[in-house]
Design an enzyme around this catalytic site. Structure first.
Site, PDB file in Angstrom:
ATOM      1  N   HIS A  26       0.800  -1.227   0.000  1.00 42.58           N
ATOM      2  CA  HIS A  26       0.000   0.000   0.000  1.00 42.58           C
ATOM      3  C   HIS A  26       0.834   1.279   0.000  1.00 42.58           C
ATOM      4  O   HIS A  26       0.306   2.370  -0.201  1.00 42.58           O
ATOM      5  CB  HIS A  26      -0.934   0.023   1.214  1.00 42.58           C
ATOM      6  CG  HIS A  26      -0.247   0.304   2.511  1.00 42.58           C
ATOM      7  ND1 HIS A  26       0.569  -0.621   3.134  1.00 42.58           N
ATOM      8  CD2 HIS A  26      -0.232   1.405   3.294  1.00 42.58           C
ATOM      9  CE1 HIS A  26       1.037  -0.096   4.256  1.00 42.58           C
ATOM     10  NE2 HIS A  26       0.569   1.125   4.373  1.00 42.58           N
ATOM     11  N   ARG A  27       2.132   1.179   0.221  1.00 35.16           N
ATOM     12  CA  ARG A  27       2.973   2.375   0.207  1.00 35.16           C
ATOM     13  C   ARG A  27       3.598   2.641  -1.160  1.00 35.16           C
ATOM     14  O   ARG A  27       4.241   3.659  -1.351  1.00 35.16           O
ATOM     15  CB  ARG A  27       4.089   2.243   1.248  1.00 35.16           C
ATOM     16  CG  ARG A  27       3.607   2.425   2.673  1.00 35.16           C
ATOM     17  CD  ARG A  27       4.784   2.375   3.619  1.00 35.16           C
ATOM     18  NE  ARG A  27       4.406   2.791   4.962  1.00 35.16           N
ATOM     19  CZ  ARG A  27       5.247   2.834   5.984  1.00 35.16           C
ATOM     20  NH1 ARG A  27       6.508   2.482   5.815  1.00 35.16           N
ATOM     21  NH2 ARG A  27       4.842   3.226   7.178  1.00 35.16           N
ATOM     22  N   LEU A  29       3.625   3.006  -5.493  1.00 26.86           N
ATOM     23  CA  LEU A  29       2.907   3.801  -6.485  1.00 26.86           C
ATOM     24  C   LEU A  29       1.522   3.222  -6.752  1.00 26.86           C
ATOM     25  O   LEU A  29       0.516   3.932  -6.704  1.00 26.86           O
ATOM     26  CB  LEU A  29       3.718   3.860  -7.782  1.00 26.86           C
ATOM     27  CG  LEU A  29       3.063   4.519  -8.989  1.00 26.86           C
ATOM     28  CD1 LEU A  29       2.898   6.015  -8.761  1.00 26.86           C
ATOM     29  CD2 LEU A  29       3.877   4.259 -10.255  1.00 26.86           C
ATOM     30  N   GLY A  31      -0.089   0.477  -5.102  1.00 31.61           N
ATOM     31  CA  GLY A  31      -0.867   0.164  -3.910  1.00 31.61           C
ATOM     32  C   GLY A  31      -1.518   1.384  -3.285  1.00 31.61           C
ATOM     33  O   GLY A  31      -2.675   1.332  -2.847  1.00 31.61           O
ATOM     34  N   SER A 123       3.735  -6.776 -14.639  1.00 31.00           N
ATOM     35  CA  SER A 123       4.418  -5.718 -15.360  1.00 31.00           C
ATOM     36  C   SER A 123       4.529  -6.094 -16.829  1.00 31.00           C
ATOM     37  O   SER A 123       4.554  -7.275 -17.184  1.00 31.00           O
ATOM     38  CB  SER A 123       5.817  -5.505 -14.767  1.00 31.00           C
ATOM     39  OG  SER A 123       6.625  -4.740 -15.625  1.00 31.00           O
ATOM     40  N   SER A 124       4.634  -5.084 -17.687  1.00 38.12           N
ATOM     41  CA  SER A 124       4.771  -5.353 -19.119  1.00 38.12           C
ATOM     42  C   SER A 124       6.106  -5.997 -19.470  1.00 38.12           C
ATOM     43  O   SER A 124       6.284  -6.497 -20.579  1.00 38.12           O
ATOM     44  CB  SER A 124       4.610  -4.060 -19.923  1.00 38.12           C
ATOM     45  OG  SER A 124       5.596  -3.114 -19.557  1.00 38.12           O
ATOM     46  N   CYS A 125       7.050  -6.041 -18.517  1.00 39.37           N
ATOM     47  CA  CYS A 125       8.351  -6.665 -18.776  1.00 39.37           C
ATOM     48  C   CYS A 125       8.238  -8.183 -18.902  1.00 39.37           C
ATOM     49  O   CYS A 125       9.212  -8.859 -19.236  1.00 39.37           O
ATOM     50  CB  CYS A 125       9.363  -6.302 -17.713  1.00 39.37           C
ATOM     51  SG  CYS A 125       9.082  -7.087 -16.120  1.00 39.37           S
ATOM     52  N   TYR A 152      13.340 -10.291 -12.546  1.00 40.33           N
ATOM     53  CA  TYR A 152      12.047  -9.752 -12.107  1.00 40.33           C
ATOM     54  C   TYR A 152      10.928 -10.287 -13.004  1.00 40.33           C
ATOM     55  O   TYR A 152       9.863 -10.690 -12.516  1.00 40.33           O
ATOM     56  CB  TYR A 152      12.099  -8.228 -12.160  1.00 40.33           C
ATOM     57  CG  TYR A 152      10.824  -7.535 -11.786  1.00 40.33           C
ATOM     58  CD1 TYR A 152      10.423  -7.434 -10.458  1.00 40.33           C
ATOM     59  CD2 TYR A 152      10.008  -6.949 -12.755  1.00 40.33           C
ATOM     60  CE1 TYR A 152       9.253  -6.781 -10.108  1.00 40.33           C
ATOM     61  CE2 TYR A 152       8.834  -6.295 -12.418  1.00 40.33           C
ATOM     62  CZ  TYR A 152       8.466  -6.211 -11.091  1.00 40.33           C
ATOM     63  OH  TYR A 152       7.304  -5.566 -10.753  1.00 40.33           O
ATOM     64  N   LYS A 156       7.511 -12.536 -12.124  1.00 39.52           N
ATOM     65  CA  LYS A 156       6.156 -12.075 -12.426  1.00 39.52           C
ATOM     66  C   LYS A 156       5.407 -13.079 -13.305  1.00 39.52           C
ATOM     67  O   LYS A 156       4.194 -13.288 -13.139  1.00 39.52           O
ATOM     68  CB  LYS A 156       6.200 -10.705 -13.105  1.00 39.52           C
ATOM     69  CG  LYS A 156       6.547  -9.569 -12.154  1.00 39.52           C
ATOM     70  CD  LYS A 156       5.501  -9.441 -11.061  1.00 39.52           C
ATOM     71  CE  LYS A 156       5.786  -8.326 -10.099  1.00 39.52           C
ATOM     72  NZ  LYS A 156       4.740  -8.192  -9.041  1.00 39.52           N
ATOM     73  N   THR A 180       0.902  -1.222 -18.223  1.00 35.85           N
ATOM     74  CA  THR A 180       1.961  -0.628 -19.021  1.00 35.85           C
ATOM     75  C   THR A 180       2.796   0.299 -18.136  1.00 35.85           C
ATOM     76  O   THR A 180       2.685   0.279 -16.912  1.00 35.85           O
ATOM     77  CB  THR A 180       1.354   0.137 -20.217  1.00 35.85           C
ATOM     78  OG1 THR A 180       2.405   0.554 -21.082  1.00 35.85           O
ATOM     79  CG2 THR A 180       0.553   1.346 -19.762  1.00 35.85           C
ATOM     80  N   ASN A 181       3.620   1.169 -18.727  1.00 35.98           N
ATOM     81  CA  ASN A 181       4.417   2.136 -17.963  1.00 35.98           C
ATOM     82  C   ASN A 181       3.501   3.061 -17.164  1.00 35.98           C
ATOM     83  O   ASN A 181       2.583   3.660 -17.724  1.00 35.98           O
ATOM     84  CB  ASN A 181       5.267   2.983 -18.906  1.00 35.98           C
ATOM     85  CG  ASN A 181       6.217   2.149 -19.732  1.00 35.98           C
ATOM     86  OD1 ASN A 181       6.801   1.180 -19.247  1.00 35.98           O
ATOM     87  ND2 ASN A 181       6.374   2.513 -20.997  1.00 35.98           N
ATOM     88  N   LEU A 182       3.777   3.197 -15.893  1.00 35.52           N
ATOM     89  CA  LEU A 182       2.916   3.963 -15.000  1.00 35.52           C
ATOM     90  C   LEU A 182       3.609   5.234 -14.516  1.00 35.52           C
ATOM     91  O   LEU A 182       4.830   5.318 -14.469  1.00 35.52           O
ATOM     92  CB  LEU A 182       2.525   3.113 -13.793  1.00 35.52           C
ATOM     93  CG  LEU A 182       1.773   1.813 -14.094  1.00 35.52           C
ATOM     94  CD1 LEU A 182       1.667   0.969 -12.835  1.00 35.52           C
ATOM     95  CD2 LEU A 182       0.398   2.109 -14.666  1.00 35.52           C
ATOM     96  N   HIS A 195      11.952   5.620 -13.305  1.00 36.74           N
ATOM     97  CA  HIS A 195      11.558   5.363 -14.677  1.00 36.74           C
ATOM     98  C   HIS A 195      11.671   6.643 -15.502  1.00 36.74           C
ATOM     99  O   HIS A 195      11.981   7.713 -14.981  1.00 36.74           O
ATOM    100  CB  HIS A 195      10.133   4.829 -14.721  1.00 36.74           C
ATOM    101  CG  HIS A 195      10.004   3.436 -14.189  1.00 36.74           C
ATOM    102  ND1 HIS A 195       8.815   2.924 -13.731  1.00 36.74           N
ATOM    103  CD2 HIS A 195      10.914   2.441 -14.046  1.00 36.74           C
ATOM    104  CE1 HIS A 195       8.996   1.667 -13.330  1.00 36.74           C
ATOM    105  NE2 HIS A 195      10.254   1.358 -13.514  1.00 36.74           N
ATOM    106  N   ARG A 203      14.904  15.805 -13.661  1.00 36.60           N
ATOM    107  CA  ARG A 203      15.967  16.491 -14.385  1.00 36.60           C
ATOM    108  C   ARG A 203      15.584  17.929 -14.746  1.00 36.60           C
ATOM    109  O   ARG A 203      16.352  18.872 -14.563  1.00 36.60           O
ATOM    110  CB  ARG A 203      16.339  15.701 -15.632  1.00 36.60           C
ATOM    111  CG  ARG A 203      17.406  16.341 -16.513  1.00 36.60           C
ATOM    112  CD  ARG A 203      18.663  16.740 -15.714  1.00 36.60           C
ATOM    113  NE  ARG A 203      19.130  15.694 -14.855  1.00 36.60           N
ATOM    114  CZ  ARG A 203      19.878  14.669 -15.251  1.00 36.60           C
ATOM    115  NH1 ARG A 203      20.231  14.570 -16.506  1.00 36.60           N
ATOM    116  NH2 ARG A 203      20.269  13.764 -14.383  1.00 36.60           N
TER     117      ARG A 203
END
Length: 428
Positions: A26-27, A29, A31, A123-125, A152, A156, A180-182, A195, A203
């Site tokens: 829950h801590r 991104l 969750g 994950s999409s990976c 990883y 998954k 996908t990418n979040l 990411h 940056r």
């Protein structure tokens, strides 16, 4: 082995708002977004545990938790994650920890006899490096994985197969979603492990804060990527918990692509950086295109709602922007490899300031402050932040930004050393 009691076919997840829903991770991104969505929908018994309270890699502890709490629903968003360097340096940690977490939670959910439904987030990976675009669910195991994060990815994939096996053999209503990418609130803005989107935000923010004349980004900017706001994913999680009980995993994406060059220009605009954007074409571009086919979930009736620019504006507003020197001078922690690590918030530009004590964000890896009993985190060991006399500490109070967690989780920051030079990188 426990017996699974079939859910009442007339009782949907959304009609069962008084039931216990355990959100693991829950801590992080994802969750934290799921918890926010559940609470906004009126769920009254959302169960969470910090890592200190429940180590999901310990089978006996997980079984004891399920036996005591007896949740009816489970969202498994907990994972050990990291960038290319972390995956390459600690491959055993990544495959072992994630296999342990998944195995312990799924098996305990079955043994408890109380769980009606479990959703596993991947994950999409998981898909082959050279999968045909857009990537369908059927592309799973059709070719070799991207070597830089295969440990990883293999874990998954095992999680997906475990949910399928427990459904086939034991009747456990376990489903899997592959986002996908979040991006969004509570993302990881660490200089080494973030990411592409949070890396670009950081940056450009650093460059704006110190009036830098330019920002250099790797590659030509031509690769195409897909992004989904984490609140849209949370909405999809609720949708699948309520509407889907199939064997196959489900892709969750926006269905829209953006060139990295266009993305960088958009982030530059949102942050307000007035300098020059320079592309270093001597550096590699990475995979030319990465788009998931989300026609399956969209065919069921779910669609994303948050446009990329709208989501970027909100994400930047909820980014810790306390003291520019703190952000610019923060030094990377090579041991940091988890998105769920406590980190530092300072102020949310959506209008609320966090009062001195603790909260989350993403720019700094934590250390325990001496004499705090573990309750206060600080980076003072890295050197004092200019003008702070040491560590800078914040606490989130009851009236603080609604994007911050309600529980007191730790905090603080400090920094020292020279500003990091170089290019914004990505690990997606």
């Amino acid at each position: 082995m426990g017996t699974v009691t079939a859910a009442d076919p007339h009782t949907s997840f959304l009609a069962d708002k008084d039931a216990k829903v355990f959100v693991a991770g829950h801590r992080g991104l994802v969750g934290s977004a799921v918890v926010r969505r559940l609470l906004s929908l009126g769920f009254t018994s959302v169960v969470v545990r910090t890592h200190a309270e429940l180590d999901l890699t310990r089978q006996a502890d997980v079984e004891a938790f399920f036996a005591a709490e007896r949740p009816r629903y489970v969202v498994l968003a907990a994972a050990k994650v990291g960038g290319i360097h972390a995956n390459s340096t600690f491959p055993a940690d990544f495959i072992a920890a994630n296999l342990q977490i998944q195995t312990n939670v799924v098996d305990a959910a079955l043994r408890s006899g109380s769980v009606r439904k479990l959703l596993f987030l991947g994950s999409s990976c998981i898909y082959p490096k050279f999968a045909p675009q857009p990537i369908t669910e059927g592309a799973l195991l059709s070719g070799p994985l991207e070597p830089t994060n295969e440990w990883y990815a293999v874990a998954k994939i095992a999680g997906i197969k475990m949910c399928q096996a427990y459904r086939i053999q034991h009747g456990l209503d376990a489903v899997s979603a592959m986002p996908t990418n979040l991006y969004g609130p509570h993302d990881n803005f660490h200089p080494e492990n973030s990411h592409v989107l949070p890396a670009l935000i950081r940056r450009f923010h650093e460059a704006k804060a110190c009036d830098a004349p330019e920002v250099v980004v790797w590659g030509s900017g031509s690769p195409l990527r897909e992004f989904l706001h984490v609140d849209d994913l949370a909405d999809a999680v609720i949708f699948l918990m309520d509407q889907y009980s199939g064997l196959e995993h489900v892709n969750v994406g926006s269905g829209s692509e953006v060139a990295i060059k266009e993305l960088a220009e958009l982030v530059k605009e949102v942050v307000g950086f007035q300098g020059k954007l320079v592309w270093d074409s001597s550096k590699p571009d990475g995979t030319p295109r990465k788009l998931m086919d989300s026609s399956k979930i969209q065919g069921m009736g779910w669609k994303p709602k948050i446009a990329l620019k709208e989501g970027l504006v909100e994400t930047y507003k909820c980014t810790p922007v306390a003291d520019a020197d703190n952000i610019i001078n923060a030094q990377p922690d090579p041991a940091l490899s988890s998105r769920e690590t406590d980190s530092v918030p300072a102020k949310c530009e959506c209008g609320r300031e966090n009062s001195p004590t603790g909260a989350r964000a993403g720019f700094f890896p934590p250390e325990t402050a001496s004499g705090s009993g573990g309750g206060i985190r600080t980076l003072a060991s890295l050197g004092p932040a200019p003008g702070t006399g040491g560590a800078v500490q914040w606490r989130r109070g009851a009236g603080d930004c609604p994007h911050q967690e309600k529980e007191p989780v730790a905090v603080a920051a400090a920094a020292g050393g020279a500003r990091r030079q170089g290019e914004a990188g990505a690990r997606r």
